[in-house]
Scaffold this motif. Structure first.
Motif, PDB file in Angstrom:
ATOM      1  N   UNK A  92     -14.669   8.190 -10.525  1.00  0.00           N
ATOM      2  CA  UNK A  92     -14.641   7.081  -9.507  1.00  0.00           C
ATOM      3  C   UNK A  92     -15.142   7.260  -8.229  1.00  0.00           C
ATOM      4  N   UNK A  93     -14.856   8.437  -7.646  1.00  0.00           N
ATOM      5  CA  UNK A  93     -15.400   8.919  -6.200  1.00  0.00           C
ATOM      6  C   UNK A  93     -16.691   9.388  -6.166  1.00  0.00           C
ATOM      7  N   UNK A  94     -17.232  10.059  -7.581  1.00  0.00           N
ATOM      8  CA  UNK A  94     -18.458  10.139  -7.908  1.00  0.00           C
ATOM      9  C   UNK A  94     -19.517   9.050  -7.916  1.00  0.00           C
ATOM     10  N   UNK A 111     -25.502  21.920 -17.091  1.00  0.00           N
ATOM     11  CA  UNK A 111     -24.404  21.536 -17.764  1.00  0.00           C
ATOM     12  C   UNK A 111     -23.744  20.292 -17.586  1.00  0.00           C
ATOM     13  N   UNK A 112     -24.003  19.529 -16.620  1.00  0.00           N
ATOM     14  CA  UNK A 112     -23.494  18.512 -16.072  1.00  0.00           C
ATOM     15  C   UNK A 112     -23.351  17.236 -17.088  1.00  0.00           C
ATOM     16  N   UNK A 113     -24.711  16.987 -17.257  1.00  0.00           N
ATOM     17  CA  UNK A 113     -25.017  15.815 -18.113  1.00  0.00           C
ATOM     18  C   UNK A 113     -24.535  15.835 -19.766  1.00  0.00           C
ATOM     19  N   UNK A 114     -24.574  17.124 -20.324  1.00  0.00           N
ATOM     20  CA  UNK A 114     -23.730  16.942 -21.755  1.00  0.00           C
ATOM     21  C   UNK A 114     -22.408  16.870 -21.273  1.00  0.00           C
ATOM     22  N   UNK A 115     -21.928  17.499 -20.345  1.00  0.00           N
ATOM     23  CA  UNK A 115     -20.190  17.337 -20.213  1.00  0.00           C
ATOM     24  C   UNK A 115     -19.867  15.957 -19.870  1.00  0.00           C
ATOM     25  N   UNK A 116     -20.477  15.196 -19.113  1.00  0.00           N
ATOM     26  CA  UNK A 116     -20.258  13.567 -18.885  1.00  0.00           C
ATOM     27  C   UNK A 116     -20.414  13.108 -20.100  1.00  0.00           C
ATOM     28  N   UNK A 117     -21.499  13.241 -21.056  1.00  0.00           N
ATOM     29  CA  UNK A 117     -21.435  12.849 -22.188  1.00  0.00           C
ATOM     30  C   UNK A 117     -20.213  12.899 -23.185  1.00  0.00           C
ATOM     31  N   UNK A 118     -19.617  14.190 -23.099  1.00  0.00           N
ATOM     32  CA  UNK A 118     -18.569  14.440 -23.888  1.00  0.00           C
ATOM     33  C   UNK A 118     -17.155  13.746 -23.266  1.00  0.00           C
ATOM     34  N   UNK A 119     -17.174  13.107 -21.937  1.00  0.00           N
ATOM     35  CA  UNK A 119     -16.098  12.692 -21.682  1.00  0.00           C
ATOM     36  C   UNK A 119     -16.158  11.129 -21.757  1.00  0.00           C
ATOM     37  N   UNK A 120     -17.217  10.648 -22.226  1.00  0.00           N
ATOM     38  CA  UNK A 120     -17.466   9.240 -22.399  1.00  0.00           C
ATOM     39  C   UNK A 120     -16.199   8.659 -23.398  1.00  0.00           C
ATOM     40  N   UNK A 121     -15.781   9.313 -24.200  1.00  0.00           N
ATOM     41  CA  UNK A 121     -14.785   9.044 -25.219  1.00  0.00           C
ATOM     42  C   UNK A 121     -13.438   8.747 -24.705  1.00  0.00           C
ATOM     43  N   UNK A 122     -13.202   9.345 -23.400  1.00  0.00           N
ATOM     44  CA  UNK A 122     -11.680   9.794 -23.075  1.00  0.00           C
ATOM     45  C   UNK A 122     -11.114   8.230 -22.787  1.00  0.00           C
ATOM     46  N   UNK A 123     -11.931   7.402 -22.001  1.00  0.00           N
ATOM     47  CA  UNK A 123     -11.132   6.021 -21.705  1.00  0.00           C
ATOM     48  C   UNK A 123     -12.121   5.232 -21.416  1.00  0.00           C
ATOM     49  N   UNK A 124     -11.594   3.836 -21.317  1.00  0.00           N
ATOM     50  CA  UNK A 124     -12.876   2.685 -20.473  1.00  0.00           C
ATOM     51  C   UNK A 124     -13.155   3.099 -19.309  1.00  0.00           C
ATOM     52  N   UNK A 181      -6.959  16.887 -17.541  1.00  0.00           N
ATOM     53  CA  UNK A 181      -5.839  15.888 -16.818  1.00  0.00           C
ATOM     54  C   UNK A 181      -6.791  14.463 -16.626  1.00  0.00           C
ATOM     55  N   UNK A 182      -6.485  13.634 -17.452  1.00  0.00           N
ATOM     56  CA  UNK A 182      -7.316  12.392 -17.503  1.00  0.00           C
ATOM     57  C   UNK A 182      -7.225  11.605 -16.219  1.00  0.00           C
ATOM     58  N   UNK A 183      -6.131  11.405 -15.518  1.00  0.00           N
ATOM     59  CA  UNK A 183      -5.883  10.534 -14.327  1.00  0.00           C
ATOM     60  C   UNK A 183      -6.753  11.048 -13.233  1.00  0.00           C
ATOM     61  N   UNK A 184      -6.725  12.509 -13.324  1.00  0.00           N
ATOM     62  CA  UNK A 184      -7.460  13.232 -12.105  1.00  0.00           C
ATOM     63  C   UNK A 184      -8.988  13.161 -12.372  1.00  0.00           C
ATOM     64  N   UNK A 185      -9.389  13.289 -13.757  1.00  0.00           N
ATOM     65  CA  UNK A 185     -10.806  13.084 -14.117  1.00  0.00           C
ATOM     66  C   UNK A 185     -11.288  11.824 -13.720  1.00  0.00           C
ATOM     67  N   UNK A 242      -0.724  20.783  -6.539  1.00  0.00           N
ATOM     68  CA  UNK A 242      -0.225  20.053  -7.933  1.00  0.00           C
ATOM     69  C   UNK A 242      -0.974  19.039  -8.334  1.00  0.00           C
ATOM     70  N   UNK A 243      -0.936  18.690  -9.424  1.00  0.00           N
ATOM     71  CA  UNK A 243      -2.000  17.701 -10.149  1.00  0.00           C
ATOM     72  C   UNK A 243      -1.971  16.195  -9.358  1.00  0.00           C
ATOM     73  N   UNK A 244      -0.802  16.070  -8.956  1.00  0.00           N
ATOM     74  CA  UNK A 244      -0.563  14.760  -8.075  1.00  0.00           C
ATOM     75  C   UNK A 244      -1.365  14.866  -6.665  1.00  0.00           C
ATOM     76  N   UNK A 245      -1.114  15.974  -6.041  1.00  0.00           N
ATOM     77  CA  UNK A 245      -1.910  16.217  -4.805  1.00  0.00           C
ATOM     78  C   UNK A 245      -3.372  16.269  -4.952  1.00  0.00           C
ATOM     79  N   UNK A 246      -3.839  16.917  -5.968  1.00  0.00           N
ATOM     80  CA  UNK A 246      -5.378  16.910  -6.213  1.00  0.00           C
ATOM     81  C   UNK A 246      -5.956  15.454  -6.539  1.00  0.00           C
ATOM     82  N   UNK A 247      -5.292  14.887  -7.442  1.00  0.00           N
ATOM     83  CA  UNK A 247      -5.516  13.363  -7.615  1.00  0.00           C
ATOM     84  C   UNK A 247      -5.561  12.428  -6.378  1.00  0.00           C
TER      85      UNK A 247
END
Length: 714
Positions: free
Chosen positions: A127-129, A148-161, A118-122, A76-81
């Motif tokens: 946070x762990x990374x 592919x990691x750096x461009x993906x991290x750049x794309x996640x910048x706008x998701x939340x503070x 899922x934003x909470x899981x991301x 479940x998403x909760x378990x993974x988080x």
């Protein structure tokens, strides 16, 4: 791969493993998903603030199971988080915990998890990374393995503070090399991170600021780009200036000052720009005051030293700002017996790190005194300063020793200090001791300083000579490090300047002719130049010239021929022609030139060269060959006339260069025959050893002084 702690810790914690710890791990394997979830939640609560429990669970194999559950699509998403949260908590333990997590391939697993929408899981994965990557034991290269990691991290910048805070913190800790800077720059780091500087979250603004500081460090491309960036309609440099205001947190002021410092050093901002002179420099000086924490004072001093290192005007401004020179003296007294620190932990921390203050003070003093004589005088007159430097040369911390010798080197560029403070405190003694057994980085700076102490007007020269330094310097010339070879030969060159025959003979004996001629073919141009300078100084005064050429004339003439025929710089060839001019001044040595028609043709060629320095050096050689008050002068003049030197000389009298035209106009008699009656000259060479990164400047020979004067700093 098994996740194990290092052996000593593993043995100690295994004895502490309890049934409760095993129970947590066993529950991860329960077939009921709800019980597994509850087990992970209970594990999360158990490890918070409990390093022993964290170590127990890692030893019992909890990490591989948590990573497995995190990756399963059936979880479940909760378990993974919750799995990501527990892993993040485990990462907040000891460095051994981090090593174990990295060995279990936690980084690629979590990076893969970032593909989940899922934003909470991301956020939990990030946070762990973040926790793993900020550890000094984590290889930062793991962030760049998958392109592919750096461009993906750049794309996640706008998701939340939170994603903004964690990602920028990861970037700032993992940007260690110019290659890393390039990767981040090419994937839009500046455009994506700049808007975060005006975020409502202080943590986001702070991490974005730190990102820019590591991106701009010694990087012209990034710095030039930053100058033109607008943030909400305002220039980025002005955003940094506002962040340096006194009402901002100290951490923000200091980091903004670092950004502007790095941009200035990279050439993107002029050193006389108001944002540097009126904002950045005063801010960094302010950070050096004793009202700030130890680490703030250290960072402020080191950044200020870096800012003004190449600029004498900034050094002068800093030296008169807030009594900086006197303020730095407090760095050596901290913490004092009457320290106002009441926090026992803070006091313990400062006692353990007080050496960092001394290191920072030495660095800043070195930068302040690198050019201006008045500033050097002010530094040496600061209470007990020379004694502190001498003590610093023998400190247990290698970084303090390096900073102390760097400070000594800066001060040693002063003739006045060499004659006074250096002599009064016998600084050559601890310096010589330091040279006996030191890492290369210390050895390079110490040997540079020694070069200056061996100058003719230094009172330290004689006692250093008596201490048996020649053998040490000769050994440096055999080092694999070009910097050490340069300094070794440079010191010998200064030592040989106007030295008596005994010293010169000892240099030649200890260095050995094979090594001397090996250095003349050294691939490093600086080594070659200083070796030529040494040879030039050895071949000064007629008895010395004749004695050395009688023993080694054939080899020296071969070396001169090879250098003049090869593709070398103007400076190298000028130095070589100066050596030839010195040989021409010998009573018997000059015959080695006169009997070598090939060499005479080379001299004639360089008299007609397009470069004035080479023309002048070659003419001095001819001048010494045919001085008409010496035996055989008529025969030598006749030979040169037969070889066509007359035509070259007539051309020189028509030269537009005042040095050449005046010299040769006075060398031609009224019958238009060449008498070439000139004062016999011998070339000598002695120069200051400049700071690292500077080039020495050879003085152009004049009519009265042939050779290089001491290179006095500005």
């Amino acid at each position: 791969m098994a996740c194990l702690l290092e052996a000593p810790l593993r043995i100690s914690v295994l004895s502490e493993v309890t049934a409760t710890s095993r129970h947590y791990v066993d529950r991860l394997f329960d077939p009921d998903p709800q019980k597994v979830l509850q087990g992970v939640i209970d594990m999360k609560n158990a490890v918070i603030g409990n390093n022993k429990q964290k170590a127990n669970l890692i030893v019992l194999g909890a990490v591989p199971r948590l990573l497995y559950l995190l990756q399963q699509s059936s979880s479940s998403q909760q378990l993974r988080t919750e799995c990501a949260v527990v892993l993040g908590s485990l990462a907040m333990g000891t460095e051994n915990n981090i090593k174990s997590l990295v060995d279990c391939h936690i980084i690629p697993t979590l990076l893969q998890g970032l593909l989940c929408p899922d934003l909470i899981f991301t956020e939990a994965c990030l946070r762990c990374l973040r926790t793993v990557f900020i550890s000094p034991v984590t290889p930062v290269q793991l962030l760049y393995t998958d392109p592919t990691v750096i461009p993906h991290l750049m794309s996640l910048l706008s998701n939340s503070q939170r994603t903004q805070e964690y990602i920028t913190q990861i970037f700032s800790h993992c940007c260690k090399t110019p290659e890393h800077q390039t990767v981040l720059f090419n994937h839009g780091a500046i455009q994506n991170i700049a808007p975060l500087l005006i975020s409502a979250s202080y943590k986001v603004r702070m991490q974005a600021l730190k990102c820019f500081s590591v991106l701009a460090y010694e990087n012209t491309q990034v710095s030039m780009t930053l100058v033109n960036v607008l943030v909400d309609g305002e220039q980025l440099t002005q955003v940094f200036v506002k962040m340096m205001q006194r009402d901002q947190p100290v951490e923000m002021q200091l980091t903004a000052a670092k950004c502007l410092t790095y941009m200035c050093r990279a050439g993107a901002i002029r050193t006389d720009d108001s944002c540097v002179v009126l904002k950045t420099l005063p801010c960094l000086v302010r950070m050096c005051s004793k009202e700030h924490l130890l680490e703030e004072r250290v960072e402020g001093a080191e950044t200020l030293a870096y800012l003004m290192e190449p600029d004498v005007e900034l050094q002068r401004i800093a030296s008169t700002t807030d009594h900086l020179v006197a303020m730095l003296a407090d760095y050596f007294k901290y913490p004092s017996s009457v320290s106002a620190i009441t926090d026992i932990k803070r006091l313990d921390h400062d006692l353990k790190h007080a050496h960092e203050l001394r290191q920072a003070a030495f660095k800043l003093y070195a930068s302040l005194g690198s050019n201006d004589e008045d500033i050097r005088k002010k530094i040496t007159e600061t209470e007990n300063m020379m004694d502190r430097i001498v003590s610093g040369l023998s400190e247990s911390s290698i970084k303090v020793r390096l900073a102390a010798v760097r400070c000594l080197h800066s001060l040693s560029r002063s003739v006045q200090q060499l004659r006074t403070s250096f002599h009064d405190h016998a600084v050559w003694k601890p310096l010589m001791k330091l040279l006996q057994n030191a890492p290369d980085e210390v050895l390079v700076m110490a040997s540079s300083t020694l070069c200056n102490l061996l100058l003719e007007f230094s009172p330290s020269k004689e006692p250093i000579l008596e201490s048996g330094v020649i053998e040490l310097l000769c050994s440096l010339t055999q080092s694999e490090s070009p910097a050490l070879r340069v300094n070794g030969i440079w010191a010998l060159m200064n030592m040989a300047f106007q030295a008596d025959q005994k010293v010169k003979v000892e240099i030649v004996r200890c260095l050995g002719t094979e090594q001397l001629f090996r250095l003349l073919s050294d691939p490093d141009a600086n080594v070659l130049m200083k070796t030529l300078g040494l040879l030039r100084n050895l071949l000064s005064t007629r008895p010395h010239i004749d004695q050395i050429m009688s023993s080694h004339g054939t080899q020296i003439m071969q070396a001169v021929t090879l250098i003049l025929e090869a593709e070398h710089s103007i400076e190298v060839k000028e130095q070589t022609l100066c050596i030839l001019a010195n040989i021409a001044d010998g009573n018997t040595a000059k015959e080695l030139i006169m009997t070598n028609d090939d060499m005479l043709q080379k001299v004639k060629y360089y008299m007609g060269h397009s470069n004035v320095k080479l023309q002048l050096a070659a003419t001095f050689c001819v001048s010494n060959l045919i001085w008409n008050e010496e035996d055989g002068s008529q025969d030598r003049q006749d030979k040169l006339r037969e070889m066509g030197f007359v035509d070259v000389l007539h051309k020189l009298t028509q030269s537009t260069d005042p040095n050449l035209s005046d010299r040769w106009a006075r060398a031609t008699n009224t019958e238009q025959k060449i008498t070439l009656v000139l004062n016999s000259q011998t070339f000598s060479d002695v120069v200051f050893c400049p700071c690292q990164g500077e080039d020495s400047v050879a003085a152009v020979p004049s009519m009265t002084t042939v050779g290089s004067d001491p290179l006095l700093p500005a």
